[in-house]
Design a protein around this motif. Structure first.
Motif, PDB file in Angstrom:
ATOM      1  N   TYR A 227       0.807  -1.219   0.000  1.00 41.04           N
ATOM      2  CA  TYR A 227       0.000   0.000   0.000  1.00 41.04           C
ATOM      3  C   TYR A 227       0.844   1.275   0.000  1.00 41.04           C
ATOM      4  CZ  TYR A 227      -3.684  -3.259   1.316  1.00 41.04           C
ATOM      5  OH  TYR A 227      -4.569  -4.311   1.338  1.00 41.04           O
ATOM      6  N   GLN A 228       2.142   1.156  -0.039  1.00 38.04           N
ATOM      7  CA  GLN A 228       2.989   2.328   0.172  1.00 38.04           C
ATOM      8  C   GLN A 228       3.366   3.066  -1.102  1.00 38.04           C
ATOM      9  OE1 GLN A 228       6.234   1.002   2.650  1.00 38.04           O
ATOM     10  NE2 GLN A 228       4.907   0.627   4.408  1.00 38.04           N
ATOM     11  N   ASP A 229       3.136   2.470  -2.265  1.00 38.22           N
ATOM     12  CA  ASP A 229       3.486   3.120  -3.536  1.00 38.22           C
ATOM     13  C   ASP A 229       2.300   3.120  -4.483  1.00 38.22           C
ATOM     14  OD1 ASP A 229       6.290   3.663  -2.971  1.00 38.22           O
ATOM     15  OD2 ASP A 229       6.591   1.502  -3.101  1.00 38.22           O
ATOM     16  N   GLY A 230       1.167   3.574  -4.003  1.00 35.05           N
ATOM     17  CA  GLY A 230      -0.040   3.562  -4.810  1.00 35.05           C
ATOM     18  C   GLY A 230      -0.944   2.405  -4.427  1.00 35.05           C
ATOM     19  N   PRO A 231      -2.081   2.284  -5.112  1.00 38.76           N
ATOM     20  CA  PRO A 231      -3.055   1.248  -4.756  1.00 38.76           C
ATOM     21  C   PRO A 231      -2.475  -0.158  -4.872  1.00 38.76           C
ATOM     22  CG  PRO A 231      -4.028   2.862  -6.250  1.00 38.76           C
ATOM     23  CD  PRO A 231      -2.564   3.132  -6.219  1.00 38.76           C
ATOM     24  N   ALA A 232      -2.868  -1.027  -3.959  1.00 41.43           N
ATOM     25  CA  ALA A 232      -2.474  -2.431  -4.030  1.00 41.43           C
ATOM     26  C   ALA A 232      -3.201  -3.098  -5.202  1.00 41.43           C
ATOM     27  CB  ALA A 232      -2.847  -3.133  -2.723  1.00 41.43           C
ATOM     28  N   PRO A 233      -2.666  -4.218  -5.707  1.00 42.58           N
ATOM     29  CA  PRO A 233      -3.282  -4.877  -6.863  1.00 42.58           C
ATOM     30  C   PRO A 233      -4.751  -5.248  -6.655  1.00 42.58           C
ATOM     31  CG  PRO A 233      -1.094  -5.777  -6.464  1.00 42.58           C
ATOM     32  CD  PRO A 233      -1.398  -4.878  -5.304  1.00 42.58           C
ATOM     33  N   TRP A 234      -5.149  -5.466  -5.414  1.00 46.84           N
ATOM     34  CA  TRP A 234      -6.523  -5.884  -5.122  1.00 46.84           C
ATOM     35  C   TRP A 234      -7.403  -4.722  -4.661  1.00 46.84           C
ATOM     36  CZ3 TRP A 234      -2.030  -7.734  -2.989  1.00 46.84           C
ATOM     37  CH2 TRP A 234      -1.647  -7.155  -1.770  1.00 46.84           C
ATOM     38  N   ASP A 235      -6.855  -3.520  -4.642  1.00 48.34           N
ATOM     39  CA  ASP A 235      -7.627  -2.350  -4.216  1.00 48.34           C
ATOM     40  C   ASP A 235      -8.324  -1.754  -5.439  1.00 48.34           C
ATOM     41  OD1 ASP A 235      -8.735  -0.110  -3.141  1.00 48.34           O
ATOM     42  OD2 ASP A 235      -6.881   0.690  -2.271  1.00 48.34           O
ATOM     43  N   VAL A 236      -9.571  -2.139  -5.646  1.00 44.06           N
ATOM     44  CA  VAL A 236     -10.308  -1.689  -6.830  1.00 44.06           C
ATOM     45  C   VAL A 236     -11.210  -0.497  -6.521  1.00 44.06           C
ATOM     46  CG1 VAL A 236     -10.210  -3.916  -7.969  1.00 44.06           C
ATOM     47  CG2 VAL A 236     -12.113  -3.438  -6.426  1.00 44.06           C
ATOM     48  N   GLU A 237     -11.044   0.084  -5.333  1.00 42.53           N
ATOM     49  CA  GLU A 237     -11.739   1.306  -4.932  1.00 42.53           C
ATOM     50  C   GLU A 237     -13.256   1.165  -5.016  1.00 42.53           C
ATOM     51  OE1 GLU A 237     -10.002   4.626  -6.949  1.00 42.53           O
ATOM     52  OE2 GLU A 237      -7.967   4.133  -6.292  1.00 42.53           O
ATOM     53  N   GLY A 238     -13.716   0.016  -4.581  1.00 41.25           N
ATOM     54  CA  GLY A 238     -15.138  -0.271  -4.500  1.00 41.25           C
ATOM     55  C   GLY A 238     -15.308  -1.677  -3.960  1.00 41.25           C
ATOM     56  N   PRO A 239     -16.503  -2.044  -3.519  1.00 39.52           N
ATOM     57  CA  PRO A 239     -16.706  -3.388  -2.979  1.00 39.52           C
ATOM     58  C   PRO A 239     -16.690  -4.442  -4.077  1.00 39.52           C
ATOM     59  CG  PRO A 239     -18.805  -2.258  -3.153  1.00 39.52           C
ATOM     60  CD  PRO A 239     -17.746  -1.249  -3.509  1.00 39.52           C
ATOM     61  N   GLN A 240     -16.371  -5.671  -3.700  1.00 40.10           N
ATOM     62  CA  GLN A 240     -16.458  -6.774  -4.637  1.00 40.10           C
ATOM     63  C   GLN A 240     -17.925  -7.068  -4.960  1.00 40.10           C
ATOM     64  OE1 GLN A 240     -14.131  -8.520  -6.267  1.00 40.10           O
ATOM     65  NE2 GLN A 240     -12.363  -7.479  -5.347  1.00 40.10           N
ATOM     66  N   PRO A 241     -18.265  -7.262  -6.242  1.00 39.71           N
ATOM     67  CA  PRO A 241     -19.667  -7.547  -6.593  1.00 39.71           C
ATOM     68  C   PRO A 241     -20.257  -8.732  -5.840  1.00 39.71           C
ATOM     69  CG  PRO A 241     -18.420  -7.007  -8.563  1.00 39.71           C
ATOM     70  CD  PRO A 241     -17.425  -7.084  -7.443  1.00 39.71           C
ATOM     71  N   ALA A 242     -19.445  -9.745  -5.557  1.00 41.80           N
ATOM     72  CA  ALA A 242     -19.952 -10.898  -4.814  1.00 41.80           C
ATOM     73  C   ALA A 242     -20.449 -10.493  -3.434  1.00 41.80           C
ATOM     74  CB  ALA A 242     -18.864 -11.967  -4.695  1.00 41.80           C
ATOM     75  N   ILE A 243     -19.755  -9.562  -2.802  1.00 49.26           N
ATOM     76  CA  ILE A 243     -20.169  -9.083  -1.478  1.00 49.26           C
ATOM     77  C   ILE A 243     -21.447  -8.265  -1.590  1.00 49.26           C
ATOM     78  CG2 ILE A 243     -19.513  -7.620   0.471  1.00 49.26           C
ATOM     79  CD1 ILE A 243     -18.057 -10.348   0.292  1.00 49.26           C
ATOM     80  N   VAL A 244     -21.538  -7.446  -2.615  1.00 49.35           N
ATOM     81  CA  VAL A 244     -22.753  -6.642  -2.804  1.00 49.35           C
ATOM     82  C   VAL A 244     -23.965  -7.559  -2.964  1.00 49.35           C
ATOM     83  CG1 VAL A 244     -23.896  -4.989  -4.325  1.00 49.35           C
ATOM     84  CG2 VAL A 244     -21.461  -4.717  -3.788  1.00 49.35           C
TER      85      VAL A 244
END
Length: 214
Positions: free
Chosen positions: A29-46
Motif C-alpha cells: 500500500y505504500q506506492d499507490g493502490p495495491a493490486p486488489w484495491d479496486v476502490e469499491g466493494p467486490q460484486p460478490a459481497i454486494v
C-alpha cells in the motif's frame, strides 16, 4: 513491536506470502493502490449482503472498501488487517464518506485475541494467500471469531478458467480447510469473479463459498 519500531512484521510470524516476496503486507500500500484495491466493494459481497446479519467482521480488510459498503447498509462492522497503511486509508475513506466503521490492526491467524464474536465474517482475498500448512490454522482462527450459527463468506481465486490469479485455489482446497469435524458446514461453493487492478473489467475466476459455523 510495530513496523514503526523497526520490525517490518510487527513481532508476528510472517505469512507464506510475505516469506515468498520478502516484504510485509504493508508494503503493498505504500506506492499507490495495491493490486486488489479496486476502490469499491467486490460484486460478490454486494450480492450476498442481503443475507448478512450483524455484527460483521472483515478479515484482511485492506483499504476497507468491502467493510465500508457493508457499514453503509447499517451494519456494525469491524475491519482487521496487519497493514497499518491500509487501515489508515480505510479510516480516511470512512471519514470522507461519513460512514461509521471500526478498523483495527489484528493478525488473521490470531483472531481469538479480539475477544469478540461476529454473526457474519468476510474473507475477500485472504484465504488464497495461505499455503496448505497455514490453512488449518487460519480456519481455526476464523472459527474463534464466529458465533455458533454464524456465516463465513470466502471469495478467493479459482483454479478453473483462463487468466486465473496468482494463488489459485481448488474447490477441494476449500472443502478440506473447513471440515465438518472442525465445526464447519460448507453450504455452497460457487463459481464467481474477483476484481483486481490487473484482470480487466470482468476480474479473475473465483470461488465464492458460503460456510456455516456449527
Amino acid at each position: 513491536m510495530s513496523e514503526r519500531s523497526g520490525d517490518p512484521f510487527g513481532g508476528r510470524q510472517p505469512t507464506s506470502h510475505e516469506r515468498m516476496t520478502g516484504l510485509p503486507w504493508d508494503a503493498s500500500y505504500q506506492d499507490g493502490p495495491a493490486p486488489w484495491d479496486v476502490e469499491g466493494p467486490q460484486p460478490a459481497i454486494v450480492r450476498a449482503a442481503a443475507d448478512f446479519t450483524g455484527p460483521v467482521l472483515d478479515v484482511g480488510c485492506g483499504s476497507g472498501e468491502n467493510a465500508l459498503y457493508v457499514a453503509s447498509l447499517g451494519f456494525s462492522v469491524l475491519g482487521v488487517d496487519v497493514a497499518e497503511t491500509a487501515l489508515a486509508i480505510a479510516r480516511d475513506r470512512a471519514a470522507e464518506r461519513g460512514i461509521e466503521a471500526e478498523f483495527l490492526v489484528a493478525d488473521a491467524f490470531r483472531l481469538d485475541r479480539l475477544g469478540r464474536k461476529f454473526e457474519t465474517v468476510l474473507d475477500c482475498g485472504m484465504f488464497h494467500t495461505c499455503d496448505a500448512a497455514e490453512r488449518p490454522r487460519y480456519a481455526a482462527s476464523l472459527g474463534s471469531a464466529i458465533e455458533p450459527g454464524g456465516t463465513l463468506y470466502v471469495l478467493c481465486f479459482s483454479d478453473i478458467g483462463p487468466d486465473v490469479g496468482p494463488h489459485p485455489v481448488s474447490r477441494d482446497d476449500l472443502g478440506s480447510a473447513f471440515e465438518s469435524s472442525a465445526g464447519w458446514n460448507v453450504v455452497a461453493i460457487e463459481q464467481d469473479r474477483v476484481l483486481t487492478r490487473f484482470h480487466g473489467d470482468d476480474g479473475a475466476p473465483a470461488w465464492f463459498a458460503t460456510i456455516k459455523r456449527s
